[in-house]
Design a protein around this motif. Structure first.
Motif, PDB file in Angstrom:
ATOM      1  N   SER A   1       0.854  -1.186   0.000  1.00 44.99           N
ATOM      2  CA  SER A   1       0.000   0.000   0.000  1.00 44.99           C
ATOM      3  C   SER A   1       0.886   1.231   0.000  1.00 44.99           C
ATOM      4  CB  SER A   1      -0.893   0.006   1.244  1.00 44.99           C
ATOM      5  OG  SER A   1      -1.530   1.262   1.427  1.00 44.99           O
ATOM      6  N   GLY A   2       0.337   2.351  -0.468  1.00 42.12           N
ATOM      7  CA  GLY A   2       1.035   3.612  -0.290  1.00 42.12           C
ATOM      8  C   GLY A   2       1.294   3.902   1.179  1.00 42.12           C
ATOM      9  N   LEU A   3       0.486   3.301   2.054  1.00 43.51           N
ATOM     10  CA  LEU A   3       0.666   3.485   3.494  1.00 43.51           C
ATOM     11  C   LEU A   3       1.823   2.657   4.050  1.00 43.51           C
ATOM     12  CD1 LEU A   3      -3.042   3.636   4.737  1.00 43.51           C
ATOM     13  CD2 LEU A   3      -1.503   5.515   4.096  1.00 43.51           C
ATOM     14  N   SER A   4       2.528   1.935   3.199  1.00 45.41           N
ATOM     15  CA  SER A   4       3.767   1.303   3.635  1.00 45.41           C
ATOM     16  C   SER A   4       4.901   2.321   3.702  1.00 45.41           C
ATOM     17  CB  SER A   4       4.162   0.164   2.687  1.00 45.41           C
ATOM     18  OG  SER A   4       4.472   0.659   1.394  1.00 45.41           O
ATOM     19  N   TYR A   5       4.703   3.489   3.076  1.00 51.27           N
ATOM     20  CA  TYR A   5       5.700   4.555   3.073  1.00 51.27           C
ATOM     21  C   TYR A   5       5.398   5.636   4.109  1.00 51.27           C
ATOM     22  CZ  TYR A   5       6.718   2.571  -1.565  1.00 51.27           C
ATOM     23  OH  TYR A   5       7.017   1.729  -2.599  1.00 51.27           O
ATOM     24  N   VAL A   6       4.104   5.938   4.286  1.00 53.91           N
ATOM     25  CA  VAL A   6       3.675   6.966   5.231  1.00 53.91           C
ATOM     26  C   VAL A   6       2.489   6.415   5.997  1.00 53.91           C
ATOM     27  CG1 VAL A   6       2.751   9.290   5.496  1.00 53.91           C
ATOM     28  CG2 VAL A   6       4.437   8.826   3.714  1.00 53.91           C
ATOM     29  N   THR A   7       2.584   6.378   7.314  1.00 52.55           N
ATOM     30  CA  THR A   7       1.513   5.761   8.098  1.00 52.55           C
ATOM     31  C   THR A   7       0.249   6.618   8.130  1.00 52.55           C
ATOM     32  OG1 THR A   7       1.031   4.657  10.204  1.00 52.55           O
ATOM     33  CG2 THR A   7       2.140   6.788  10.327  1.00 52.55           C
ATOM     34  N   SER A   8      -0.882   5.944   8.194  1.00 55.05           N
ATOM     35  CA  SER A   8      -2.151   6.612   8.467  1.00 55.05           C
ATOM     36  C   SER A   8      -2.474   6.409   9.943  1.00 55.05           C
ATOM     37  CB  SER A   8      -3.276   6.025   7.614  1.00 55.05           C
ATOM     38  OG  SER A   8      -4.540   6.432   8.121  1.00 55.05           O
ATOM     39  N   PRO A   9      -2.481   7.464  10.744  1.00 53.95           N
ATOM     40  CA  PRO A   9      -2.788   7.296  12.168  1.00 53.95           C
ATOM     41  C   PRO A   9      -4.150   6.663  12.417  1.00 53.95           C
ATOM     42  CG  PRO A   9      -1.835   9.456  11.766  1.00 53.95           C
ATOM     43  CD  PRO A   9      -2.122   8.851  10.410  1.00 53.95           C
TER      44      PRO A   9
ATOM     45  N   LYS B   1       3.052   7.048  -5.594  1.00 54.06           N
ATOM     46  CA  LYS B   1       4.331   7.646  -5.992  1.00 54.06           C
ATOM     47  C   LYS B   1       4.668   8.831  -5.094  1.00 54.06           C
ATOM     48  CE  LYS B   1       4.355   6.473 -10.919  1.00 54.06           C
ATOM     49  NZ  LYS B   1       4.345   7.015 -12.300  1.00 54.06           N
ATOM     50  N   PHE B   2       3.652   9.678  -4.844  1.00 55.34           N
ATOM     51  CA  PHE B   2       3.870  10.827  -3.975  1.00 55.34           C
ATOM     52  C   PHE B   2       4.180  10.384  -2.551  1.00 55.34           C
ATOM     53  CE2 PHE B   2       1.946  13.662  -0.798  1.00 55.34           C
ATOM     54  CZ  PHE B   2       2.771  14.762  -0.943  1.00 55.34           C
ATOM     55  N   LEU B   3       3.458   9.386  -2.050  1.00 51.85           N
ATOM     56  CA  LEU B   3       3.688   8.923  -0.687  1.00 51.85           C
ATOM     57  C   LEU B   3       5.082   8.317  -0.528  1.00 51.85           C
ATOM     58  CD1 LEU B   3       0.214   7.357   0.189  1.00 51.85           C
ATOM     59  CD2 LEU B   3       1.138   9.578   0.899  1.00 51.85           C
ATOM     60  N   ARG B   4       5.565   7.674  -1.583  1.00 48.82           N
ATOM     61  CA  ARG B   4       6.920   7.133  -1.535  1.00 48.82           C
ATOM     62  C   ARG B   4       7.936   8.260  -1.374  1.00 48.82           C
ATOM     63  NH1 ARG B   4       9.826   3.354  -6.202  1.00 48.82           N
ATOM     64  NH2 ARG B   4      11.474   2.519  -4.866  1.00 48.82           N
ATOM     65  N   PHE B   5       7.732   9.333  -2.118  1.00 48.49           N
ATOM     66  CA  PHE B   5       8.608  10.509  -2.014  1.00 48.49           C
ATOM     67  C   PHE B   5       8.442  11.171  -0.650  1.00 48.49           C
ATOM     68  CE2 PHE B   5       8.897  15.141  -2.315  1.00 48.49           C
ATOM     69  CZ  PHE B   5      10.199  15.306  -2.775  1.00 48.49           C
ATOM     70  N   ALA B   6       7.196  11.365  -0.230  1.00 54.07           N
ATOM     71  CA  ALA B   6       6.931  12.054   1.031  1.00 54.07           C
ATOM     72  C   ALA B   6       7.472  11.273   2.217  1.00 54.07           C
ATOM     73  CB  ALA B   6       5.425  12.266   1.195  1.00 54.07           C
ATOM     74  N   GLY B   7       7.438   9.944   2.119  1.00 50.21           N
ATOM     75  CA  GLY B   7       7.943   9.118   3.211  1.00 50.21           C
ATOM     76  C   GLY B   7       9.431   9.300   3.453  1.00 50.21           C
ATOM     77  N   LYS B   8      10.144   9.773   2.447  1.00 50.74           N
ATOM     78  CA  LYS B   8      11.582   9.998   2.590  1.00 50.74           C
ATOM     79  C   LYS B   8      11.902  11.370   3.175  1.00 50.74           C
ATOM     80  CE  LYS B   8      12.905   7.089  -1.361  1.00 50.74           C
ATOM     81  NZ  LYS B   8      13.559   7.073  -2.708  1.00 50.74           N
ATOM     82  N   PHE B   9      11.053  12.370   2.871  1.00 47.84           N
ATOM     83  CA  PHE B   9      11.431  13.746   3.167  1.00 47.84           C
ATOM     84  C   PHE B   9      10.552  14.440   4.203  1.00 47.84           C
ATOM     85  CE2 PHE B   9      13.069  12.847  -1.108  1.00 47.84           C
ATOM     86  CZ  PHE B   9      14.409  13.144  -0.901  1.00 47.84           C
ATOM     87  N   PHE B  10       9.245  14.148   4.250  1.00 49.31           N
ATOM     88  CA  PHE B  10       8.407  14.802   5.258  1.00 49.31           C
ATOM     89  C   PHE B  10       7.262  13.886   5.692  1.00 49.31           C
ATOM     90  CE2 PHE B  10       7.868  16.432   0.958  1.00 49.31           C
ATOM     91  CZ  PHE B  10       6.543  16.201   0.667  1.00 49.31           C
ATOM     92  N   PRO B  11       7.589  12.702   6.224  1.00 47.99           N
ATOM     93  CA  PRO B  11       6.538  11.741   6.594  1.00 47.99           C
ATOM     94  C   PRO B  11       5.624  12.220   7.713  1.00 47.99           C
ATOM     95  CG  PRO B  11       8.672  11.060   7.448  1.00 47.99           C
ATOM     96  CD  PRO B  11       8.938  12.205   6.517  1.00 47.99           C
ATOM     97  N   ASP B  12       6.179  12.939   8.706  1.00 50.11           N
ATOM     98  CA  ASP B  12       5.345  13.365   9.834  1.00 50.11           C
ATOM     99  C   ASP B  12       4.241  14.316   9.395  1.00 50.11           C
ATOM    100  OD1 ASP B  12       6.908  11.831  11.474  1.00 50.11           O
ATOM    101  OD2 ASP B  12       8.153  13.496  12.181  1.00 50.11           O
ATOM    102  N   ALA B  13       4.587  15.246   8.539  1.00 52.66           N
ATOM    103  CA  ALA B  13       3.594  16.222   8.077  1.00 52.66           C
ATOM    104  C   ALA B  13       2.467  15.548   7.313  1.00 52.66           C
ATOM    105  CB  ALA B  13       4.272  17.284   7.211  1.00 52.66           C
ATOM    106  N   ILE B  14       2.808  14.591   6.459  1.00 52.64           N
ATOM    107  CA  ILE B  14       1.781  13.897   5.681  1.00 52.64           C
ATOM    108  C   ILE B  14       0.888  13.061   6.594  1.00 52.64           C
ATOM    109  CG2 ILE B  14       1.376  12.184   3.878  1.00 52.64           C
ATOM    110  CD1 ILE B  14       2.347  14.880   2.845  1.00 52.64           C
TER     111      ILE B  14
END
Length: 252
Positions: free
Chosen positions: A139-147, A232-245
């Motif tokens: 899932s895209g949520l493997s890069y950025v968690t959904s609380p 694709k965006f979440l993969r990028f965001a997970g590297k640079f600003f995961p907390d904000a997302i």
């Protein structure tokens, strides 16, 4: 990889992403076996979609996985593709006073254990084929968690890591088994949609048809991973600003 005249096993194949891929692969002249927990649901799906073969089993049960593996070895020894699609997604608060411990890990049993167990159980059979493939669905949520979906996010991160390790081990062992990770964004027309929409409906959907198109192309080209749409965006965001997302997913 040629996607015709093959025998393909699809877990979670009675609805959502699993069923969509099963039907697309069936149209290409393959023998497609869909695995589901509920026999009545299997009967309905195979009746509605002639040609699909139903196999009752529970990927969250190790004993059921062993039984399915033995059945598939004895009855479909030529099976060369495993598509791991079984999954559940729940939104809940970890701070609830009466949180059921077993229920809090239900997603681990299905999403993560089920993927690992089915892969491990069928590896001996897949290794006997001239060419084989294992597809996992993260899932895209493997890069950025959904609380809002704490355990789902954790299991999909686990699937992502397991898939990478599996690919490297099989390559080092000289096995001709392709390993592809499919990383869907939020997909419309799935049974995960209602929970996902608890994020407020601000996340754009991808249609099942579009996801299947991307996935089939990736399988044909032996891609390591297919990361379409918002993923694709979440993969990028997970590297640079995961907390904000992640925080943005629970804002009203």
């Amino acid at each position: 990889m040629q996607l015709s005249n093959r025998t393909i096993i699809v877990t979670g194949g009675t609805s959502g992403i699993g069923l969509a891929f099963a039907l697309a692969l069936l149209k290409r002249g393959n023998t497609v076996i869909v695995i589901g927990r509920n026999q009545a649901t299997l009967d309905r799906v195979t009746s509605q979609h002639k040609g699909l073969i139903g196999l009752q089993g529970d990927v969250s049960s190790a004993s059921s996985v062993r039984e399915m593996a033995a059945f598939l070895r004895d009855n479909y020894p030529e099976a060369s593709i495993l598509f791991n699609s079984a999954g559940i997604m729940r939104a809940f608060e970890l701070t609830e006073d009466h949180l059921d411990l077993e229920q809090s890990t239900a997603e681990v049993e299905t999403n993560l254990n089920g993927t690992i167990w089915m892969t491990e159980a069928l590896l001996p059979q897949l290794s006997q084929q001239d060419e084989a493939m294992i597809v996992t669905v993260s899932s895209g949520l493997s890069y950025v968690t959904s609380p809002l979906h704490p355990v789902y996010s954790a299991t999909k991160a686990g699937v992502h890591m397991f898939t990478d390790a599996l690919r490297i081990q099989l390559s080092n062992a000289g096995k001709n088994i392709h390993v592809m990770e499919l990383v869907p964004p939020l997909v419309s027309e799935t049974n995960l949609q209602s929970d996902a929409h608890s994020s407020g409906g601000r996340v754009p959907n991808m249609s099942l048809d579009t996801l299947v198109k991307h996935g089939i192309q990736g399988m044909e080209r032996n891609k390591k991973r297919v990361v379409p749409g918002l993923s694709k965006f979440l993969r990028f965001a997970g590297k640079f600003f995961p907390d904000a997302i992640s925080k943005s997913m629970v804002r009203g």
